[in-house]
Design an enzyme around this catalytic site. Structure first.
Site, mmCIF file in Angstrom:
data_model
loop_
_atom_site.group_PDB
_atom_site.id
_atom_site.type_symbol
_atom_site.label_atom_id
_atom_site.label_comp_id
_atom_site.label_asym_id
_atom_site.label_seq_id
_atom_site.Cartn_x
_atom_site.Cartn_y
_atom_site.Cartn_z
ATOM 1 N N LYS A 88 0.850 -1.196 0.000
ATOM 2 C CA LYS A 88 0.000 0.000 0.000
ATOM 3 C C LYS A 88 0.887 1.249 0.000
ATOM 4 O O LYS A 88 1.789 1.381 0.829
ATOM 5 C CB LYS A 88 -0.889 0.032 1.243
ATOM 6 C CG LYS A 88 -1.787 1.257 1.297
ATOM 7 C CD LYS A 88 -2.683 1.236 2.518
ATOM 8 C CE LYS A 88 -2.091 1.959 3.706
ATOM 9 N NZ LYS A 88 -2.121 3.426 3.635
ATOM 10 N N ASP A 129 -3.456 4.230 -2.086
ATOM 11 C CA ASP A 129 -4.456 4.672 -1.101
ATOM 12 C C ASP A 129 -4.473 6.203 -1.031
ATOM 13 O O ASP A 129 -3.986 6.792 -0.078
ATOM 14 C CB ASP A 129 -4.063 4.042 0.250
ATOM 15 C CG ASP A 129 -4.952 4.457 1.401
ATOM 16 O OD1 ASP A 129 -6.124 4.775 1.159
ATOM 17 O OD2 ASP A 129 -4.462 4.449 2.551
ATOM 18 N N LYS A 136 -7.379 8.096 -1.607
ATOM 19 C CA LYS A 136 -8.698 8.533 -1.096
ATOM 20 C C LYS A 136 -9.222 9.784 -1.800
ATOM 21 O O LYS A 136 -9.439 10.834 -1.181
ATOM 22 C CB LYS A 136 -8.630 8.799 0.407
ATOM 23 C CG LYS A 136 -8.160 7.609 1.240
ATOM 24 C CD LYS A 136 -8.219 7.945 2.723
ATOM 25 C CE LYS A 136 -7.814 6.797 3.614
ATOM 26 N NZ LYS A 136 -6.378 6.505 3.624
ATOM 27 N N ASP A 170 -13.800 14.562 -4.780
ATOM 28 C CA ASP A 170 -13.954 15.827 -5.496
ATOM 29 C C ASP A 170 -15.235 15.737 -6.322
ATOM 30 O O ASP A 170 -15.971 14.747 -6.231
ATOM 31 C CB ASP A 170 -12.710 16.068 -6.392
ATOM 32 C CG ASP A 170 -12.402 17.554 -6.551
ATOM 33 O OD1 ASP A 170 -13.355 18.324 -6.824
ATOM 34 O OD2 ASP A 170 -11.241 17.949 -6.419
ATOM 35 N N THR A 218 -11.801 5.351 10.171
ATOM 36 C CA THR A 218 -11.834 4.683 11.484
ATOM 37 C C THR A 218 -11.369 5.613 12.598
ATOM 38 O O THR A 218 -11.563 5.307 13.773
ATOM 39 C CB THR A 218 -10.968 3.402 11.470
ATOM 40 O OG1 THR A 218 -9.716 3.712 10.874
ATOM 41 C CG2 THR A 218 -11.641 2.294 10.717
ATOM 42 N N ARG A 245 3.031 -1.041 10.797
ATOM 43 C CA ARG A 245 4.088 -1.131 11.808
ATOM 44 C C ARG A 245 4.419 -2.531 12.308
ATOM 45 O O ARG A 245 5.602 -2.811 12.545
ATOM 46 C CB ARG A 245 3.756 -0.195 12.976
ATOM 47 C CG ARG A 245 4.008 1.262 12.604
ATOM 48 C CD ARG A 245 3.298 2.226 13.492
ATOM 49 N NE ARG A 245 1.853 2.195 13.284
ATOM 50 C CZ ARG A 245 0.989 3.024 13.846
ATOM 51 N NH1 ARG A 245 1.429 3.946 14.669
ATOM 52 N NH2 ARG A 245 -0.291 2.945 13.584
HETATM 53 O O1 C5P Z 1 0.971 0.723 11.133
HETATM 54 P P1 C5P Z 1 -0.466 0.325 10.903
HETATM 55 O O2 C5P Z 1 -0.655 -1.166 10.708
HETATM 56 O O3 C5P Z 1 -1.375 0.897 11.968
HETATM 57 O O4 C5P Z 1 -0.830 1.010 9.513
HETATM 58 C C1 C5P Z 1 -2.138 0.965 8.964
HETATM 59 C C2 C5P Z 1 -2.129 1.648 7.634
HETATM 60 O O5 C5P Z 1 -3.464 1.738 7.181
HETATM 61 C C3 C5P Z 1 -1.578 3.068 7.653
HETATM 62 O O6 C5P Z 1 -0.987 3.321 6.386
HETATM 63 C C4 C5P Z 1 -2.825 3.907 7.832
HETATM 64 O O7 C5P Z 1 -2.687 5.202 7.288
HETATM 65 C C5 C5P Z 1 -3.842 3.109 7.022
HETATM 66 N N1 C5P Z 1 -5.240 3.322 7.403
HETATM 67 C C6 C5P Z 1 -5.704 3.162 8.693
HETATM 68 N N2 C5P Z 1 -7.038 3.392 8.980
HETATM 69 C C7 C5P Z 1 -7.873 3.766 8.013
HETATM 70 C C8 C5P Z 1 -7.428 3.900 6.682
HETATM 71 C C9 C5P Z 1 -6.075 3.686 6.420
HETATM 72 O O8 C5P Z 1 -4.953 2.795 9.591
HETATM 73 N N3 C5P Z 1 -9.152 3.950 8.279
#
Ligand code: C5P
Length: 271
Positions: free
Chosen positions: A44, A71, A73, A76, A135, A226
């Site tokens: 991603k 991603d 998003k 517009d 979220t 992470r």
């Molecule tokens: O490090 P982690 O597993 O928390 O990363 C989750 C990824 O998903 C990040 O790139 C974050 O920006 C993305 N994301 C998220 N929640 C969302 C949409 C995207 O955590 N609702």
């Protein structure tokens, strides 16, 4: 659908795992992708990386034979969002997204134009999915925006709207996956971030789920950042997650017994 990707050696990737490339430079991208090697086939790219390094990141990942969920998003007016989606489609991404709150006409225009242009160019059309409700938004933020529905009801409503507009799925938290699955049927993609293997650090995510529970609730793809890129050994961390995912398969109201699935996936290279 076969999820496991046989990469020629001992290592198997799982196409349901999307590793988030939350790094900032092409050097960081190359280091991480090289470290993960054959264990991860799907990445991603979010707005921070894309706005920092530009389209070269998608081109480079495609040259490494990796799938890319871009991603960004988009949100517009229909004509502008559709133009943006078509530009991103031409980069060769596997999956793109827009905000469902841009409305039915925006989603449908983007979807239709992307399909028409891909057909004209003779290229594979990416999947187009919608962000329902971020979220990070809680019920208080939601009320402050003047919105009366419960968030969960809004998520289902927006997922249905995305499906009606012809989109392939949604991004949603794992907590909402089962409701969306019920509302939108078995072929709808549900891409879930906020995934944490049992016992691992949740960081800033508040509504987390384990890989197993997200898949059980109907998620089709898990976005994981992470727990992989910040691990002491990212490849070992990814492979541990893949092992956990291997015990679960596509949402299927009448799943094959696990023993048959195990044999199916181990010998799928003959299929
Ligand atoms: O490090 P982690 O597993 O928390 O990363 C989750 C990824 O998903 C990040 O790139 C974050 O920006 C993305 N994301 C998220 N929640 C969302 C949409 C995207 O955590 N609702």
């Amino acid at each position: 659908m076969i999820n496991l990707v046989y990469t020629g050696g001992q290592v198997m990737a799982d196409e349901r795992l999307i590793a988030a490339l939350d790094v900032h430079t092409m050097d960081d991208v190359k280091r991480l992708v090289t470290t993960l090697g054959d264990s991860v086939t799907y990445y991603k790219v979010g707005m921070e990386l894309f706005y920092g390094v530009g389209a070269q990141v998608v081109t480079w990942l495609r040259e490494q034979d990796k799938d890319v969920f871009l991603d960004l998003k988009l949100h517009d007016i229909p004509n502008t969002a559709a133009g943006g989606i078509c530009s991103l489609m031409r980069l060769g991404a596997t999956m793109l997204n827009v905000h469902a709150s841009g409305g039915y006409t925006m989603m449908k225009t983007a979807c239709d134009r992307m399909h028409a242009e891909a057909a004209e160019l003779g290229v594979k059309c990416p999947k187009l999915i919608a962000v329902t409700v971020l979220t990070s938004i809680n019920q208080d933020d939601w009320r402050d925006m003047g919105l009366a529905l419960q968030i969960k009801s809004a998520v289902v409503r927006l997922a249905r709207l995305a499906q009606k507009a012809g989109l392939d799925g949604v991004v949603a938290s794992a907590q909402e996956a089962s409701l969306i699955r019920e509302a939108c049927g078995k072929d709808f993609l549900i891409v879930t971030p906020g995934i944490r293997p049992a016992g691992s650090d949740t960081h800033d995510q508040s509504r987390v789920a384990t890989p197993t529970s997200a898949l059980t609730d109907g998620a089709t793809h898990l976005v994981i950042g992470r727990p992989i890129y910040a691990a002491a050994d990212p490849k070992a961390a990814a492979e541990k997650i893949i092992n956990e995912m291997e015990t679960f398969y596509d949402y299927n109201p009448n799943p094959l017994p696990h023993v048959l699935l195990w044999w199916r996936d181990r010998f799928s290279f003959f299929l």
